[in-house]
Design an enzyme around this catalytic site. Structure first.
Site, PDB file in Angstrom:
ATOM      1  N   HIS B  60       0.849  -1.194   0.000  1.00  0.00           N
ATOM      2  CA  HIS B  60       0.000   0.000   0.000  1.00  0.00           C
ATOM      3  C   HIS B  60       0.888   1.248   0.000  1.00  0.00           C
ATOM      4  O   HIS B  60       0.676   2.190   0.762  1.00  0.00           O
ATOM      5  CB  HIS B  60      -0.943   0.005   1.205  1.00  0.00           C
ATOM      6  N   TYR B 328       3.682  -5.315   9.548  1.00  0.00           N
ATOM      7  CA  TYR B 328       3.618  -3.852   9.499  1.00  0.00           C
ATOM      8  C   TYR B 328       4.753  -3.250  10.319  1.00  0.00           C
ATOM      9  O   TYR B 328       5.340  -2.238   9.941  1.00  0.00           O
ATOM     10  CB  TYR B 328       2.263  -3.326  10.013  1.00  0.00           C
TER      11      TYR B 328
HETATM   12  C1  HEM Z   1      -1.137 -11.592   6.399  1.00  0.00           C
HETATM   13  C2  HEM Z   1      -1.756 -10.702   5.707  1.00  0.00           C
HETATM   14  C3  HEM Z   1      -1.233  -9.309   5.421  1.00  0.00           C
HETATM   15  C4  HEM Z   1       0.067  -8.860   5.337  1.00  0.00           C
HETATM   16  C5  HEM Z   1       1.341  -9.658   5.530  1.00  0.00           C
HETATM   17  C6  HEM Z   1       0.005  -7.447   5.030  1.00  0.00           C
HETATM   18  C7  HEM Z   1       1.117  -6.628   4.861  1.00  0.00           C
HETATM   19  C8  HEM Z   1       1.091  -5.256   4.804  1.00  0.00           C
HETATM   20  C9  HEM Z   1       2.230  -4.387   4.941  1.00  0.00           C
HETATM   21  C10 HEM Z   1       3.668  -4.847   5.146  1.00  0.00           C
HETATM   22  C11 HEM Z   1       1.787  -3.100   4.867  1.00  0.00           C
HETATM   23  C12 HEM Z   1       2.634  -1.830   5.012  1.00  0.00           C
HETATM   24  C13 HEM Z   1       2.552  -1.358   6.469  1.00  0.00           C
HETATM   25  C14 HEM Z   1       3.339  -0.113   6.801  1.00  0.00           C
HETATM   26  O1  HEM Z   1       4.519   0.054   6.393  1.00  0.00           O
HETATM   27  O2  HEM Z   1       2.816   0.744   7.563  1.00  0.00           O
HETATM   28  C15 HEM Z   1       0.371  -3.161   4.676  1.00  0.00           C
HETATM   29  C16 HEM Z   1      -0.457  -2.073   4.561  1.00  0.00           C
HETATM   30  C17 HEM Z   1      -1.833  -2.161   4.542  1.00  0.00           C
HETATM   31  N1  HEM Z   1      -2.602  -3.300   4.622  1.00  0.00           N
HETATM   32 FE1  HEM Z   1      -1.974  -5.159   4.765  1.00  0.00          FE
HETATM   33  N2  HEM Z   1      -1.305  -7.065   4.935  1.00  0.00           N
HETATM   34  C18 HEM Z   1      -2.094  -8.179   5.174  1.00  0.00           C
HETATM   35  C19 HEM Z   1      -3.460  -8.240   5.198  1.00  0.00           C
HETATM   36  C20 HEM Z   1      -4.296  -7.159   5.090  1.00  0.00           C
HETATM   37  C21 HEM Z   1      -5.735  -7.194   5.203  1.00  0.00           C
HETATM   38  C22 HEM Z   1      -6.580  -8.429   5.532  1.00  0.00           C
HETATM   39  C23 HEM Z   1      -6.159  -5.924   5.009  1.00  0.00           C
HETATM   40  C24 HEM Z   1      -7.552  -5.372   4.993  1.00  0.00           C
HETATM   41  C25 HEM Z   1      -8.440  -5.599   5.820  1.00  0.00           C
HETATM   42  C26 HEM Z   1      -4.997  -5.090   4.812  1.00  0.00           C
HETATM   43  C27 HEM Z   1      -5.032  -3.727   4.621  1.00  0.00           C
HETATM   44  C28 HEM Z   1      -3.933  -2.916   4.580  1.00  0.00           C
HETATM   45  C29 HEM Z   1      -4.018  -1.487   4.478  1.00  0.00           C
HETATM   46  C30 HEM Z   1      -5.291  -0.665   4.417  1.00  0.00           C
HETATM   47  C31 HEM Z   1      -2.701  -1.019   4.453  1.00  0.00           C
HETATM   48  C32 HEM Z   1      -2.257   0.419   4.307  1.00  0.00           C
HETATM   49  C33 HEM Z   1      -2.182   1.069   5.637  1.00  0.00           C
HETATM   50  C34 HEM Z   1      -1.737   2.485   5.439  1.00  0.00           C
HETATM   51  O3  HEM Z   1      -2.360   3.201   4.621  1.00  0.00           O
HETATM   52  O4  HEM Z   1      -0.771   2.856   6.098  1.00  0.00           O
HETATM   53  N3  HEM Z   1      -3.877  -5.865   4.861  1.00  0.00           N
HETATM   54  N4  HEM Z   1      -0.037  -4.481   4.644  1.00  0.00           N
END
Ligand code: HEM
Ligand code: HEM
Ligand code: HEM
EC number: 1.11.1.-
Lengths: 182, 359
Positions: B60, B328
């Site tokens: 993201h 995260y």
């Molecule tokens: C095991 C499953 C998942 C992994 C490994 C993963 C991994 C990641 C990582 C590494 C980031 C970047 C975080 C940062 O640097 O702050 C991220 C951002 C994000 N993820 Fe996931 N994610 C997963 C599942 C999900 C699910 C189920 C959702 C939705 C319900 C989701 C929604 C988001 C959102 C909205 C962001 C952006 C947050 C922002 O705008 O700072 N993710 N994810």
């Protein structure tokens, strides 16, 4: 009346062993939780923060006890380099036991995280939020933890050397009340 | 004290004691457990797929900061003691984004948008949530998420994921079928403001009596989707431009809807929706009135870890939640460590909106 003690005082011994268990547990919890994506990650982190703050309180108490009840002297025939080693490693252990929780607390502050200990208990931030400061403190927390673990290995090795090889009563001085001379 | 008379076993015992502790430490820390799935492996794979873009989130990556207020209706207060559900206002800092690790991806390259929120209660407790504009998640476990990332690795020849590997992944993961069905008809929207965003993972609300109610939430826009509006795809950053324009002429609103599970509804499987007849409560209105570029806005240094919750909200047994928290944190450490070296962050005033070509 201040005769030279022959062993660590009871409060010192209780604190030593209680904290030995806690600090070791914290080191294992710490490296285990950051290497896991399972539900372990969540309950370990829930344990890590309150235990870490408990160690901070205990180490302050322990420094007071150390000042109030002097430690027994090391055996007179101990080579100077080993005396130095004991002094340096004990100082390092105290310093790291104090620094680790403070760095943990400060790094969460710098990361803008709420510092929650469970059951609604929340600590105030102790440094301003900032990404550069966060990353420095977060790496410090990791590498100081490794240093603490290495110092512990050395410390345990030295304690066993006293107990099994030299059999000079140093290990016993932390186990029982009296140093029994052989 | 003649150590030459010391039996060898005593020395061996000491060596063994040190070796046992060192070995245990190395095992628990994952250094000698190469098969364990770690947050590092997940984030490394995100980097392998999208490249390393210093200072940006590893997933993201392309996004924009927003801020506003949540006004509670008081209706969720029967289910959760969280202060933000009592009638009243709570300040919010949010972030809209595109999934994927490329901060320069064109806005029409994916049909999914995301919305992350941080609510800060007056008692200092926080609720952080990250939501996606899709009703189900493709996978239920971190292991499957990892396998999907590996399957999606771009082929160096085409720059795109190898269709054969993607097919093999989806054949092996029938749980993704609801998502695949949805994505078939999904189109990249012309605006962040007209999307519904789902929390997907289940949580528990806990009330005064200590009763736990399994819930999921979604934020539903009050801005109507304009089906005739087609995005100006000549601008790869049309979403940021649209958001600025809309906010320049007024606030944007969403309702926070909380779905109450019935006993037996799965709380550990984000690939399955709950039956449509489950009761929903309208917890309040989210009003956004500010937009900021992500390279200098407040959302930049926030880790939207979905396990950061106030008292009154608890995580469920959904295995994605701890994996998200761990990954995260890893991504957050990488990007905060890089920020100090980035020119744009040392002069926040000079930063421009998400690279938008519009002034
Ligand atoms: C095991 C499953 C998942 C992994 C490994 C993963 C991994 C990641 C990582 C590494 C980031 C970047 C975080 C940062 O640097 O702050 C991220 C951002 C994000 N993820 Fe996931 N994610 C997963 C599942 C999900 C699910 C189920 C959702 C939705 C319900 C989701 C929604 C988001 C959102 C909205 C962001 C952006 C947050 C922002 O705008 O700072 N993710 N994810
Ligand atoms: C004697 C006290 C402590 C010890 C020995 C200790 C040890 C550790 C270790 C070994 C790690 C893993 C580091 C790595 O491999 O990257 C860790 C991580 C962590 N520690 Fe501590 N710690 C202590 C106190 C605290 C305190 C008081 C807090 C906060 C209140 C804290 C918060 C954390 C957090 C949040 C992480 C993980 C961060 C992440 O997931 O990136 N620690 N700790
Ligand atoms: C198997 C584990 C351990 C053993 C066998 C052990 C043994 C001992 C012994 C025999 C002493 C007395 C040394 C002397 O006479 O000066 C001592 C002192 C000390 N130990 Fe440990 N220890 C262990 C673990 C730990 C751990 C994990 C810590 C904390 C990180 C620790 C911190 C200290 C400190 C700071 C002292 C100095 C006490 C003082 O002089 O005030 N020990 N230990």
């Amino acid at each position: 009346m201040k005769s030279t003690p022959t062993a660590f005082s009871l409060p010192a011994r209780i604190l030593h062993w209680l904290m030995a268990v806690l600090v070791l547990a914290m080191l294992f919890i710490g490296v285990g939780m950051v290497a896991s994506v399972s539900e372990r990650h969540q309950w370990l982190i829930g344990l890590h923060k309150p235990l870490g703050i408990a160690i901070l309180i205990l180490v302050l108490l322990r420094l007071y006890v150390r000042w109030r009840y002097p430690a027994p002297p090391l055996p007179a025939d101990l080579p100077t380099w080993q005396r130095m080693g004991a002094y340096l490693s004990h100082s390092a252990l105290y310093a790291l036991m104090l620094a680790m929780p403070l760095v943990g607390w400060a790094m969460l502050s710098a990361g803008g995280y709420p510092i929650t200990l469970g059951y609604g208990v929340q600590l105030p931030p102790i440094v301003p939020a900032g990404p550069a400061l966060f990353s420095v403190l977060r790496y410090a927390h990791q590498y100081l933890a490794y240093l603490l673990f290495l110092t512990f290995l050395l410390h345990m090795g030295a304690a066993l050397y006293h107990g099994l090889i030299r059999r000079d009563g140093v290990l016993r001085s932390m186990m029982r009340g009296k140093r029994i001379e052989e | 004290m003649d150590s030459s008379r010391t039996p060898t076993w005593r020395w061996l015992f000491i060596a063994a004691a040190i070796a046992v502790f060192a070995g245990l430490f190395a095992y628990v820390g994952g250094w000698i457990a190469p098969n364990r799935l770690t947050p590092k492996k997940i984030v490394d794979t995100l980097e392998d797929n999208a490249g390393v873009h210093p200072g940006y989130r590893r997933n993201h990556s392309k996004g924009i900061c927003v801020a506003g207020t949540f006004t509670s209706s008081g209706q969720a207060a029967d289910y959760s003691i969280a202060a933000l559900f009592a009638p009243g206002d709570t300040p919010v800092v949010g972030r809209f984004a595109l999934p994927g690790g490329n901060p320069y991806a064109p806005d029409n390259s994916v049909p999914i948008r995301s919305f992350a929120l941080r609510f800060t209660q007056s008692d200092g407790q926080q609720w952080r949530t990250g939501m996606n504009s899709m009703p189900v998640f493709p996978v239920a476990t971190p292991e499957a998420f990892f396998a999907q990332l590996q399957a999606g690795r771009p082929d160096p020849a085409t720059g795109k994921p190898d269709p054969a590997r993607m097919k093999a992944f989806f054949d092996a993961h029938p749980e993704a079928s609801a998502f695949l069905k949805w994505v078939k008809t999904a189109k990249p929207s012309a605006s962040y403001a007209t999307e519904t965003y789902w929390g997907l993972n289940a949580f528990y609300f806990v009330n005064e009596q200590g009763e736990r109610q399994a819930v999921r939430w979604e934020v539903v826009p009050e801005q109507a989707m304009d089906d005739t509006a087609s995005p100006d795809t000549s601008d790869p950053n049309y979403l940021a431009f649209d958001l600025e324009q809309r906010l320049a002429s007024g606030a944007l609103r969403w309702r926070l809807l909380v779905t109450l599970a019935a006993p037996g509804d799965p709380v550990d499987d984000a690939t399955k929706t709950w039956p449509a007849n489950r009761p929903q409560i309208d917890a309040g209105t989210l009003v956004l009135n500010q937009v900021q570029p992500q390279d200098s806005g407040e959302c930049r240094d926030i880790n939207y870890d979905p396990t950061i919750l106030p008292q009154g909200i608890e995580i469920s047994s959904d295995p994605l939640l701890p994996a998200r928290s761990a990954a995260y944190a890893d991504s957050y450490l990488r990007r905060t460590g890089e920020e100090a070296h980035l020119p744009s962050t040392s002069r926040p005033g000079d930063a421009h909106l998400a690279g938008s070509k519009h002034p």
